[in-house]
Design an enzyme around this catalytic site. Sequence first.
Site, PDB file in Angstrom:
ATOM      1  CG  ASP A  31      45.414  43.182  49.098  1.00  0.00           C
ATOM      2  OD1 ASP A  31      45.401  43.626  47.941  1.00  0.00           O
ATOM      3  OD2 ASP A  31      44.462  42.508  49.576  1.00  0.00           O
ATOM      4  CB  ILE A  32      41.975  43.830  53.272  1.00  0.00           C
ATOM      5  CG1 ILE A  32      41.289  43.701  54.612  1.00  0.00           C
ATOM      6  CG2 ILE A  32      41.102  43.309  52.151  1.00  0.00           C
ATOM      7  CD1 ILE A  32      40.068  44.612  54.770  1.00  0.00           C
ATOM      8  CG  ASN A  88      45.252  42.643  38.676  1.00  0.00           C
ATOM      9  OD1 ASN A  88      46.060  42.008  38.009  1.00  0.00           O
ATOM     10  ND2 ASN A  88      44.975  42.341  39.934  1.00  0.00           N
ATOM     11  N   GLY A  94      41.333  41.509  35.844  1.00  0.00           N
ATOM     12  CA  GLY A  94      41.026  41.166  37.225  1.00  0.00           C
ATOM     13  C   GLY A  94      40.949  42.358  38.151  1.00  0.00           C
ATOM     14  CD  GLN A  95      41.181  48.540  37.595  1.00  0.00           C
ATOM     15  OE1 GLN A  95      41.307  48.483  36.374  1.00  0.00           O
ATOM     16  NE2 GLN A  95      41.291  49.665  38.275  1.00  0.00           N
ATOM     17  CG  HIS A 101      45.030  48.947  42.809  1.00  0.00           C
ATOM     18  ND1 HIS A 101      43.859  49.307  42.188  1.00  0.00           N
ATOM     19  CD2 HIS A 101      45.037  47.592  42.829  1.00  0.00           C
ATOM     20  CE1 HIS A 101      43.177  48.231  41.855  1.00  0.00           C
ATOM     21  NE2 HIS A 101      43.879  47.163  42.218  1.00  0.00           N
ATOM     22  CG  HIS A 103      48.224  44.089  43.411  1.00  0.00           C
ATOM     23  ND1 HIS A 103      47.396  43.561  44.387  1.00  0.00           N
ATOM     24  CD2 HIS A 103      47.401  44.536  42.432  1.00  0.00           C
ATOM     25  CE1 HIS A 103      46.125  43.687  43.995  1.00  0.00           C
ATOM     26  NE2 HIS A 103      46.105  44.269  42.820  1.00  0.00           N
TER      27      HIS A 103
HETATM   28  P1  AMP Z   1      42.474  44.429  42.148  1.00  0.00           P
HETATM   29  O1  AMP Z   1      41.732  43.123  42.160  1.00  0.00           O
HETATM   30  O2  AMP Z   1      43.725  44.412  41.329  1.00  0.00           O
HETATM   31  O3  AMP Z   1      41.553  45.573  41.792  1.00  0.00           O
HETATM   32  O4  AMP Z   1      42.987  44.650  43.621  1.00  0.00           O
HETATM   33  C1  AMP Z   1      42.210  45.196  44.634  1.00  0.00           C
HETATM   34  C2  AMP Z   1      42.829  44.745  45.911  1.00  0.00           C
HETATM   35  O5  AMP Z   1      42.352  45.573  46.939  1.00  0.00           O
HETATM   36  C3  AMP Z   1      42.534  43.303  46.306  1.00  0.00           C
HETATM   37  O6  AMP Z   1      43.748  42.583  46.414  1.00  0.00           O
HETATM   38  C4  AMP Z   1      41.817  43.447  47.647  1.00  0.00           C
HETATM   39  O7  AMP Z   1      42.154  42.432  48.554  1.00  0.00           O
HETATM   40  C5  AMP Z   1      42.298  44.807  48.108  1.00  0.00           C
HETATM   41  N1  AMP Z   1      41.424  45.506  49.026  1.00  0.00           N
HETATM   42  C6  AMP Z   1      40.088  45.728  48.905  1.00  0.00           C
HETATM   43  N2  AMP Z   1      39.614  46.447  49.924  1.00  0.00           N
HETATM   44  C7  AMP Z   1      40.682  46.716  50.724  1.00  0.00           C
HETATM   45  C8  AMP Z   1      40.861  47.426  51.938  1.00  0.00           C
HETATM   46  N3  AMP Z   1      39.830  48.012  52.567  1.00  0.00           N
HETATM   47  N4  AMP Z   1      42.091  47.491  52.476  1.00  0.00           N
HETATM   48  C9  AMP Z   1      43.122  46.897  51.869  1.00  0.00           C
HETATM   49  N5  AMP Z   1      43.034  46.227  50.714  1.00  0.00           N
HETATM   50  C10 AMP Z   1      41.832  46.122  50.140  1.00  0.00           C
END
Ligand code: AMP
Length: 115
Positions: A31-32, A88, A94-95, A101, A103
């Site tokens: 995760d970024i 999420n 919180g999606q 995906h 986590h």
């Molecule tokens: P969610 O809030 O459950 O939809 O999770 C989306 C996740 O994607 C968040 O934790 C972000 O930090 C992560 N995210 C968004 N863009 C990227 C990216 N380019 N590379 C890696 N993680 C990302």
Amino acid sequence: MTQKTIFKRIIDGEIPADIVYQDDLCLAFRDINPQAPTHILVIPRKEITSVNDLADEDQTLVGHLYLVIRHLAEEHQLVSSGYRVVVNTGADGGQTVDHLHFHLLGGRSMQWPPG
Ligand code: AMP
């Protein structure tokens, strides 16, 4: 045509990601914006928006994603300490990215209930 999600762009190799595992069915990358020392996202290559959009035919795929999570938990030494798997779903969940995906969070103690 609807725009590609950021995760679809990662699958298609259009933007970089720190990929830690991949196979025919899925991709796992860091995760970024990590919320724990280990924070990995496991995503299906198939475009599925959320848990709400899973079809009966996705049963094997979801099982596969969980087995990949187990493999990653072992590889990242999370098994004995424990870890959390979060999916999420929708606005209240919180999606923020509309591509299913999982986590995988570990390396610190988690709280309950989640915020
Ligand atoms: P969610 O809030 O459950 O939809 O999770 C989306 C996740 O994607 C968040 O934790 C972000 O930090 C992560 N995210 C968004 N863009 C990227 C990216 N380019 N590379 C890696 N993680 C990302």
